[in-house]
Structure formats: structure tokens, C-alpha cells
Design a protein around this motif. Structure first.
Motif, PDB file in Angstrom:
ATOM      1  N   MET A   1       0.830  -1.198   0.000  1.00 11.32           N
ATOM      2  CA  MET A   1       0.000   0.000   0.000  1.00 11.32           C
ATOM      3  C   MET A   1       0.871   1.257   0.000  1.00 11.32           C
ATOM      4  O   MET A   1       0.462   2.269  -0.535  1.00 11.32           O
ATOM      5  CB  MET A   1      -0.933  -0.006   1.205  1.00 11.32           C
ATOM      6  N   PHE A   2       2.062   1.169   0.607  1.00  8.86           N
ATOM      7  CA  PHE A   2       2.939   2.346   0.667  1.00  8.86           C
ATOM      8  C   PHE A   2       3.246   2.862  -0.737  1.00  8.86           C
ATOM      9  O   PHE A   2       3.128   4.059  -1.012  1.00  8.86           O
ATOM     10  CB  PHE A   2       4.239   2.017   1.404  1.00  8.86           C
ATOM     11  N   TRP A   3       3.659   1.974  -1.646  1.00 12.28           N
ATOM     12  CA  TRP A   3       4.075   2.405  -2.976  1.00 12.28           C
ATOM     13  C   TRP A   3       2.896   2.907  -3.798  1.00 12.28           C
ATOM     14  O   TRP A   3       3.041   3.866  -4.568  1.00 12.28           O
ATOM     15  CB  TRP A   3       4.830   1.294  -3.695  1.00 12.28           C
ATOM     16  N   ALA A   4       1.749   2.319  -3.663  1.00 10.01           N
ATOM     17  CA  ALA A   4       0.564   2.812  -4.374  1.00 10.01           C
ATOM     18  C   ALA A   4       0.192   4.202  -3.877  1.00 10.01           C
ATOM     19  O   ALA A   4      -0.145   5.084  -4.675  1.00 10.01           O
ATOM     20  CB  ALA A   4      -0.602   1.847  -4.198  1.00 10.01           C
ATOM     21  N   ASP A   5       0.288   4.430  -2.586  1.00 10.17           N
ATOM     22  CA  ASP A   5       0.022   5.751  -2.015  1.00 10.17           C
ATOM     23  C   ASP A   5       1.063   6.760  -2.481  1.00 10.17           C
ATOM     24  O   ASP A   5       0.744   7.902  -2.803  1.00 10.17           O
ATOM     25  CB  ASP A   5       0.004   5.660  -0.484  1.00 10.17           C
ATOM     26  N   PHE A   6       2.323   6.347  -2.533  1.00 10.07           N
ATOM     27  CA  PHE A   6       3.408   7.194  -3.027  1.00 10.07           C
ATOM     28  C   PHE A   6       3.119   7.644  -4.459  1.00 10.07           C
ATOM     29  O   PHE A   6       3.243   8.819  -4.800  1.00 10.07           O
ATOM     30  CB  PHE A   6       4.724   6.406  -2.955  1.00 10.07           C
ATOM     31  N   ILE A   7       2.710   6.695  -5.289  1.00  7.68           N
ATOM     32  CA  ILE A   7       2.385   7.009  -6.681  1.00  7.68           C
ATOM     33  C   ILE A   7       1.189   7.944  -6.743  1.00  7.68           C
ATOM     34  O   ILE A   7       1.207   8.949  -7.459  1.00  7.68           O
ATOM     35  CB  ILE A   7       2.126   5.717  -7.485  1.00  7.68           C
ATOM     36  N   ASP A   8       0.153   7.617  -5.992  1.00 13.84           N
ATOM     37  CA  ASP A   8      -1.071   8.411  -6.010  1.00 13.84           C
ATOM     38  C   ASP A   8      -0.830   9.846  -5.571  1.00 13.84           C
ATOM     39  O   ASP A   8      -1.369  10.781  -6.153  1.00 13.84           O
ATOM     40  CB  ASP A   8      -2.127   7.756  -5.118  1.00 13.84           C
ATOM     41  N   LYS A   9      -0.003  10.035  -4.581  1.00 14.96           N
ATOM     42  CA  LYS A   9       0.204  11.387  -4.046  1.00 14.96           C
ATOM     43  C   LYS A   9       1.400  12.091  -4.686  1.00 14.96           C
ATOM     44  O   LYS A   9       1.274  13.174  -5.238  1.00 14.96           O
ATOM     45  CB  LYS A   9       0.360  11.331  -2.539  1.00 14.96           C
ATOM     46  N   GLU A  35      13.419  12.043  -9.605  1.00 16.50           N
ATOM     47  CA  GLU A  35      13.790  11.382  -8.342  1.00 16.50           C
ATOM     48  C   GLU A  35      12.807  10.272  -8.005  1.00 16.50           C
ATOM     49  O   GLU A  35      13.204   9.191  -7.569  1.00 16.50           O
ATOM     50  CB  GLU A  35      13.878  12.410  -7.214  1.00 16.50           C
ATOM     51  N   CYS A  36      11.521  10.539  -8.209  1.00 17.38           N
ATOM     52  CA  CYS A  36      10.495   9.515  -7.965  1.00 17.38           C
ATOM     53  C   CYS A  36      10.683   8.318  -8.891  1.00 17.38           C
ATOM     54  O   CYS A  36      10.596   7.167  -8.453  1.00 17.38           O
ATOM     55  CB  CYS A  36       9.099  10.090  -8.167  1.00 17.38           C
ATOM     56  N   LEU A  37      10.930   8.597 -10.168  1.00 19.77           N
ATOM     57  CA  LEU A  37      11.125   7.502 -11.117  1.00 19.77           C
ATOM     58  C   LEU A  37      12.340   6.672 -10.758  1.00 19.77           C
ATOM     59  O   LEU A  37      12.306   5.443 -10.843  1.00 19.77           O
ATOM     60  CB  LEU A  37      11.260   8.044 -12.542  1.00 19.77           C
ATOM     61  N   LYS A  38      13.408   7.326 -10.340  1.00 19.34           N
ATOM     62  CA  LYS A  38      14.619   6.615  -9.957  1.00 19.34           C
ATOM     63  C   LYS A  38      14.347   5.729  -8.737  1.00 19.34           C
ATOM     64  O   LYS A  38      14.792   4.585  -8.678  1.00 19.34           O
ATOM     65  CB  LYS A  38      15.737   7.617  -9.667  1.00 19.34           C
ATOM     66  N   LEU A  39      13.610   6.253  -7.779  1.00 22.24           N
ATOM     67  CA  LEU A  39      13.253   5.493  -6.584  1.00 22.24           C
ATOM     68  C   LEU A  39      12.391   4.281  -6.946  1.00 22.24           C
ATOM     69  O   LEU A  39      12.644   3.164  -6.481  1.00 22.24           O
ATOM     70  CB  LEU A  39      12.516   6.408  -5.601  1.00 22.24           C
ATOM     71  N   LEU A  40      11.405   4.490  -7.807  1.00 21.77           N
ATOM     72  CA  LEU A  40      10.548   3.390  -8.243  1.00 21.77           C
ATOM     73  C   LEU A  40      11.331   2.362  -9.058  1.00 21.77           C
ATOM     74  O   LEU A  40      11.118   1.160  -8.915  1.00 21.77           O
ATOM     75  CB  LEU A  40       9.362   3.922  -9.050  1.00 21.77           C
ATOM     76  N   GLU A  41      12.247   2.843  -9.880  1.00 20.85           N
ATOM     77  CA  GLU A  41      13.093   1.932 -10.656  1.00 20.85           C
ATOM     78  C   GLU A  41      13.932   1.059  -9.727  1.00 20.85           C
ATOM     79  O   GLU A  41      14.085  -0.137  -9.957  1.00 20.85           O
ATOM     80  CB  GLU A  41      13.994   2.737 -11.589  1.00 20.85           C
ATOM     81  N   GLY A  42      14.454   1.653  -8.658  1.00 27.44           N
ATOM     82  CA  GLY A  42      15.223   0.885  -7.683  1.00 27.44           C
ATOM     83  C   GLY A  42      14.370  -0.152  -6.978  1.00 27.44           C
ATOM     84  O   GLY A  42      14.813  -1.276  -6.725  1.00 27.44           O
ATOM     85  N   GLU A  43      13.150   0.205  -6.661  1.00 24.29           N
ATOM     86  CA  GLU A  43      12.235  -0.728  -6.003  1.00 24.29           C
ATOM     87  C   GLU A  43      11.849  -1.871  -6.942  1.00 24.29           C
ATOM     88  O   GLU A  43      11.731  -3.011  -6.523  1.00 24.29           O
ATOM     89  CB  GLU A  43      10.984   0.020  -5.531  1.00 24.29           C
ATOM     90  N   LEU A  44      11.658  -1.562  -8.216  1.00 22.47           N
ATOM     91  CA  LEU A  44      11.305  -2.584  -9.198  1.00 22.47           C
ATOM     92  C   LEU A  44      12.471  -3.548  -9.415  1.00 22.47           C
ATOM     93  O   LEU A  44      12.269  -4.761  -9.484  1.00 22.47           O
ATOM     94  CB  LEU A  44      10.912  -1.927 -10.523  1.00 22.47           C
ATOM     95  N   GLY A  45      13.683  -3.000  -9.473  1.00 20.47           N
ATOM     96  CA  GLY A  45      14.860  -3.843  -9.670  1.00 20.47           C
ATOM     97  C   GLY A  45      14.779  -4.625 -10.969  1.00 20.47           C
ATOM     98  O   GLY A  45      14.391  -4.092 -12.005  1.00 20.47           O
ATOM     99  N   GLU A  46      15.107  -5.876 -10.916  1.00 21.90           N
ATOM    100  CA  GLU A  46      15.096  -6.739 -12.091  1.00 21.90           C
ATOM    101  C   GLU A  46      13.781  -7.498 -12.244  1.00 21.90           C
ATOM    102  O   GLU A  46      13.642  -8.319 -13.150  1.00 21.90           O
ATOM    103  CB  GLU A  46      16.262  -7.741 -12.014  1.00 21.90           C
ATOM    104  N   LYS A  47      12.836  -7.253 -11.346  1.00 19.89           N
ATOM    105  CA  LYS A  47      11.551  -7.957 -11.397  1.00 19.89           C
ATOM    106  C   LYS A  47      10.714  -7.436 -12.565  1.00 19.89           C
ATOM    107  O   LYS A  47      10.788  -6.260 -12.899  1.00 19.89           O
ATOM    108  CB  LYS A  47      10.774  -7.736 -10.098  1.00 19.89           C
TER     109      LYS A  47
END
Length: 92
Positions: A1-9, A35-47
Motif C-alpha cells: 500500500m505504501f508504494w501505491a500511495d506514493f504514486i497516487d500522491k 527522483e520519484c522515477l529513480k526510486l521506483l526503478e530501484g524498487e522494481l529492480g530486475e523484477k
């Protein structure tokens, strides 16, 4: 839920500012957006998806923003790929 909220806000707010602002406020919005895209890219990783091997809630929350990338680039006069690549170069 954290990441969906991050995206939403956070991502939603910054993408709206790319559409509606100019000058210094636009530049700040672009910087925050990258910065947000870079953070999300890091969270996504190779998945393939944020949840791993299957499409999930966070992927669906982020989809509308991904579909608008070319529009953000046109309006904001930038390239997401070039910006993220230059950040990688600076960090590496």
C-alpha cells in the motif's frame, strides 16, 4: 500500500505540475519527478512487476503515469530516458 500511495500522491502531484507550471516551479517538478522515477526503478529492480512475477496493485496504480510519459516529455521539454541515464552516469 505504501508504494501505491506514493504514486497516487507524489507522482500524481509532480506530473500535474509538469503540465501546469513554468519556470523554476516546472524545473523543480521535473527534478522531483525524476527522483520519484529513480526510486521506483530501484524498487522494481530486475523484477518484471513490483510484486514479483505477477501484475499487482502497484503496477496498476503506476500504469496511467507510464502511459503519459511521452506527453510529459513533450510538455516539459525533456527525455525521461536521457535524464535517468545521466543520473546513472553521475552515480556510477
Amino acid at each position: 500500500m505504501f508504494w501505491a500511495d506514493f504514486i497516487d500522491k507524489k507522482v500524481n502531484d509532480l506530473s500535474r505540475k509538469i503540465w501546469t507550471t513554468k519556470g523554476e516551479e516546472l524545473e523543480a517538478a521535473k527534478k522531483g519527478f525524476f527522483e520519484c522515477l529513480k526510486l521506483l526503478e530501484g524498487e522494481l529492480g530486475e523484477k518484471p512487476y513490483f510484486g514479483g512475477e505477477t501484475l499487482g496493485y502497484v503496477d496498476i496504480a503506476f500504469l496511467p503515469f507510464c502511459c503519459g510519459f511521452s506527453t510529459y516529455e513533450t510538455i516539459g521539454n525533456f527525455s525521461i530516458e536521457a535524464q535517468l541515464m545521466s543520473q546513472d552516469h553521475c552515480m556510477g
